[in-house]
Enzyme design. Structure first.
Site, PDB file in Angstrom:
ATOM      1  N   SER A 259      31.478   8.697  14.846  1.00 18.73           N
ATOM      2  CA  SER A 259      32.926   8.833  14.732  1.00 18.73           C
ATOM      3  C   SER A 259      33.364  10.282  14.951  1.00 18.73           C
ATOM      4  CB  SER A 259      33.355   8.285  13.368  1.00 18.73           C
ATOM      5  OG  SER A 259      34.688   7.908  13.407  1.00 18.73           O
ATOM      6  N   LYS A 263      32.026  12.903  17.968  1.00 21.54           N
ATOM      7  CA  LYS A 263      32.716  13.884  18.821  1.00 21.54           C
ATOM      8  C   LYS A 263      31.980  15.223  18.678  1.00 21.54           C
ATOM      9  CE  LYS A 263      37.107  11.982  16.919  1.00 21.54           C
ATOM     10  NZ  LYS A 263      37.259  10.647  17.377  1.00 21.54           N
ATOM     11  N   TRP A 350      39.798   0.576  18.050  1.00 18.87           N
ATOM     12  CA  TRP A 350      40.449   1.884  17.869  1.00 18.87           C
ATOM     13  C   TRP A 350      39.771   2.956  18.723  1.00 18.87           C
ATOM     14  CZ3 TRP A 350      44.878   3.510  16.231  1.00 18.87           C
ATOM     15  CH2 TRP A 350      45.055   4.779  15.695  1.00 18.87           C
ATOM     16  N   HIS A 400      33.133  -0.531  13.187  1.00 18.02           N
ATOM     17  CA  HIS A 400      32.937   0.921  13.265  1.00 18.02           C
ATOM     18  C   HIS A 400      31.936   1.341  12.187  1.00 18.02           C
ATOM     19  CE1 HIS A 400      34.436   4.930  14.297  1.00 18.02           C
ATOM     20  NE2 HIS A 400      34.595   5.206  13.007  1.00 18.02           N
TER      21      HIS A 400
HETATM   22  C1  GTR Z   1      39.709   7.986  12.395  1.00 19.62           C
HETATM   23  C2  GTR Z   1      40.041   8.749  13.633  1.00 19.62           C
HETATM   24  C3  GTR Z   1      38.953   8.543  14.623  1.00 19.62           C
HETATM   25  C4  GTR Z   1      37.566   8.732  14.030  1.00 19.62           C
HETATM   26  C5  GTR Z   1      37.468   8.268  12.601  1.00 19.62           C
HETATM   27  C6  GTR Z   1      36.292   8.792  11.788  1.00 19.62           C
HETATM   28  O1  GTR Z   1      40.711   7.958  11.466  1.00 19.62           O
HETATM   29  O2  GTR Z   1      41.272   8.272  14.108  1.00 19.62           O
HETATM   30  O3  GTR Z   1      39.160   9.390  15.735  1.00 19.62           O
HETATM   31  O4  GTR Z   1      37.159  10.027  14.137  1.00 19.62           O
HETATM   32  O5  GTR Z   1      38.571   8.594  11.865  1.00 19.62           O
HETATM   33  O6  GTR Z   1      35.798   9.873  12.007  1.00 19.62           O
HETATM   34  O7  GTR Z   1      35.929   8.102  10.846  1.00 19.62           O
END
Ligand code: GTR
Length: 420
Positions: A259, A263, A350, A400
């Site tokens: 997540s 990145k 998402w 996720h």
């Molecule tokens: C979310 C965000 C994503 C992702 C995620 C995470 O809220 O919109 O880009 O990075 O968090 O890191 O859990």
């Protein structure tokens, strides 16, 4: 080479997989847009390495993550504890405190390293965690992080911004230590908040203020680094330590993250070529997902919700991704010719699964310059069917998260490319 045209959808999302619409968020494949991707301008492998790669790296510094400042200082490593019979004798566990003697306002990072109890130096996965070492490990004697932490979904695990006993082992399903160690790999991890607490003002208590001449009064300018840059710096310091540990095969380090930390993993791998394998787990927008596709999270959403992750310049592309001189295929390409793996999850709309696939697909011509195959397929594979040679990709069943299925693919990929 002509600019690659973003393919408009060939397949509508199946109704069974349809995402509950969030107001103002697009999940309709026919409405993702068709802005052309920035041209990779490929000529030869030599030109890529000498000229184009540094240009693209600089574009990511200037427009997305910001530049990691030079002259931060030489890190100091202290091995604070060693346990030779960790995980019922399967592993040796070490704790290493990494600090910067010339930046004493930064409290430093506490790295937890698990090594297989074997003669041979082990290749190592290097990744940051969301909730601290005590949440990664199932072992009850791991010190609980004392740093600031975001609220947890698990009741009582974080109270008043601090982890509690209830956080122990909470993240262990994301870090299947036994499975990894039994395959002969080591794992090094650290809480990302050790480097910088993850909130708008977190930088004031983290590395960025400690390093900036203006300290906590810094006004961040275009092109200066954000939290992702700081976290990526931390991953590189872990690599620094690992290269000094004789039990680690420092030539075989894989950087991994999920997540927002996916990145971070991509940005760490782009800047630090000692990471011989780069893994993005569900990194989504601002990571592996193409920003020009309007699907799920967008540049407009992420720069509003998490401006502190990126350089200030990135906000210019809010609602205007087509003006950004880079896109995610170029971030993936910065790993070339090293192996890279991009993982999506079937319910993680998402993060835009198809946008994550396409970045790998469109980075493949760079691997071809080096005589290496990336992703040959034009369309995303079926669920749970990994594809790709030097660029791996899968879209796993479920939400996720990081699961054993994901790790199995990373371990297989590392074994295949590293002959381990
Ligand atoms: C979310 C965000 C994503 C992702 C995620 C995470 O809220 O919109 O880009 O990075 O968090 O890191 O859990």
């Amino acid at each position: 080479m002509k600019p690659t045209l973003l393919l408009l959808s060939f397949l509508a999302v199946s109704p069974a997989l349809a995402q509950t619409p969030r107001p103002g968020v697009n999940y309709d494949e026919t409405k993702v847009g068709s802005d052309p991707l920035p041209d990779l301008k490929l000529t030869t492998a030599e030109d890529w390495t000498a000229k184009r790669r540094p240009e693209i790296l600089k574009l990511f510094e200037d427009h997305v993550y910001g530049k990691t400042p030079a002259g931060i200082g030489t890190p100091k490593f202290e091995v604070t504890a060693v346990k030779k019979d960790a995980l019922n004798g399967l592993a040796t566990r070490k704790f290493i405190h990494i600090s910067l003697p010339n930046r004493s306002s930064w409290p430093g990072m506490d790295v937890m390293l698990y090594l297989p109890n074997a003669e041979k130096a082990a290749p190592c996965f290097v990744g940051l965690s969301f909730v601290g070492n005590q949440a990664v490990s199932p072992e009850p004697d791991v010190p609980i992080s004392t740093r600031w932490m975001r609220p947890s979904k698990v009741k009582g695990a974080v109270i008043d911004g601090r982890a509690t006993e209830a956080s122990r082992g909470n993240s262990s399903s994301r870090w299947p230590l036994e499975m990894i160690l039994k395959r002969g790999f080591a794992v090094a991890t650290c809480y990302y908040g050790d480097i910088e607490p993850d909130h708008d003002d977190g930088w004031k208590d983290g590395l960025r203020a400690a390093v900036s001449p203006d300290g906590a009064s810094t006004v961040w300018k275009d092109g200066e680094w954000g939290a992702i840059g700081a976290w990526a710096w931390g991953l590189s310091r872990m690599a620094d330590y690992l290269q000094t540990d004789p039990q680690i095969d420092g030539q075989h380090l894989a950087v991994i993250g999920h997540s927002r930390l996916g990145k971070t993993s991509l940005w760490a791998g782009a800047q630090d070529e000692r990471f011989g394998f780069v893994i993005s787990n569900n990194s989504g927008e601002g990571g592996a997902a193409l920003m020009r596709r309007d699907y799920g999270e967008t540049t407009a959403i992420i720069t509003k919700a998490f401006p502190h992750w990126f350089t200030h310049t990135y906000t210019r592309y809010s609602g205007n991704a087509a003006a950004c001189p880079v896109d995610a295929h170029m971030l993936i390409a910065l790993a070339a010719p090293r192996p890279i793996y991009i993982a999506s999850a079937a319910e993680d709309y998402w993060a835009d699964q198809k946008g994550e696939f396409l970045s790998g697909k469109h980075a493949s011509p760079v691997y071809a310059l080096f005589g290496k195959k990336g992703i040959a397929a034009d369309e995303p594979p079926a669920i749970d069917r990994p594809v790709g040679d030097f660029i791996g990709y899968h879209n796993r069943t479920g939400e996720h998260n990081v699961t054993d299925f994901d790790w199995t693919q990373y371990l297989n990929f590392a074994s295949r490319h590293w002959g381990r």
